[in-house]
Write a protein that holds these residues in place. Structure first.
Motif, PDB file in Angstrom:
ATOM      1  N   ILE A  86       0.826  -1.213   0.000  1.00 28.14           N
ATOM      2  CA  ILE A  86       0.000   0.000   0.000  1.00 28.14           C
ATOM      3  C   ILE A  86       0.860   1.263   0.000  1.00 28.14           C
ATOM      4  O   ILE A  86       0.661   2.164  -0.831  1.00 28.14           O
ATOM      5  N   LEU A 127      -4.204  -0.466  -6.628  1.00 29.59           N
ATOM      6  CA  LEU A 127      -4.102  -0.066  -5.228  1.00 29.59           C
ATOM      7  C   LEU A 127      -5.367  -0.429  -4.461  1.00 29.59           C
ATOM      8  O   LEU A 127      -5.308  -0.939  -3.334  1.00 29.59           O
ATOM      9  N   ARG A 131      -5.842  -3.753  -1.249  1.00 28.54           N
ATOM     10  CA  ARG A 131      -6.314  -3.698   0.138  1.00 28.54           C
ATOM     11  C   ARG A 131      -6.867  -5.044   0.588  1.00 28.54           C
ATOM     12  O   ARG A 131      -6.867  -5.357   1.781  1.00 28.54           O
TER      13      ARG A 131
END
Length: 201
Positions: A86, A127, A131
């Motif tokens: 991240i 991105l 998660r």
């Protein structure tokens, strides 16, 4: 050296492919190919725009990855651990955004701008997925690059999909990704990056 610790030939080949066809390498070559076509095959403008994209979309992001790995913040320059991806991805997003602003202010050719937006859009989607799940950035970039080249230079360049398959194989072979992760990545690049490039160019 103990032969039991010597990597097999396929594994060694996969490691070479992983580096030679990495996002860092592709994102140096791809902007040059786009700039070459969009500047009417002029050498100096091609180098100028292509290298500008390469610096903010490849060189700086790669420096971030390598520096973080050397400081022990993640487990290598490809950041194998999903949870640790991240922060470097966010830093890469900052770099690419700065590059885009510079190109907009400098009135870069429309296809070069379109490429920049397409890579940012792809990075944002990757991105978001990261998660919860780990998608192959190698496969994503390779797939998006083939789609972009085919859109600019013609359908014969879809034959480059063989290279995408090779990248996918290498990432599975070195055990950095599963088959599902490379397949999703290979599709994500054209679907997101290719679509944005087609829309904006």
């Amino acid at each position: 050296m103990d032969v039991t610790t010597t990597p097999s030939l396929p594994l060694r080949a996969a490691r070479v492919v992983t580096e030679l066809l990495s996002p860092a390498v592709i994102v140096v070559a791809l902007p040059l190919a786009v700039a070459w076509q969009s500047t009417g095959y002029a050498v100096l403008p091609t180098l100028g725009w292509g290298l500008l994209v390469a610096v903010f979309y490849s060189v700086i992001p790669m420096a971030i990855m390598v520096r973080g790995a050397r400081r022990g913040r993640w487990d290598g320059h490809w950041v194998r651990e999903r949870e640790r991806r991240i922060i470097p991805f966010l830093l890469c997003l900052v770099s690419t955004s700065v590059g885009l602003v510079i190109m907009l202010l400098a009135d870069a050719p429309r296809p070069v701008i379109a490429l920049s937006w397409s890579m940012i859009a792809t990075l944002v989607v990757v991105l978001a997925i990261t998660r919860w799940w780990k998608v192959s950035v190698h496969a994503t970039v390779a797939g998006g690059a083939v789609a972009t080249i085919a859109l600019l230079y013609g359908p014969w360049y879809l034959l480059l999909v063989v290279g995408v398959a090779l990248v996918c194989w290498s990432r599975v072979m070195v055990r950095d990704h599963t088959v599902a992760q490379v397949v999703v990545g290979a599709l994500l690049g054209p679907v997101v990056g290719g679509a944005v490039f087609l829309w904006l160019r």
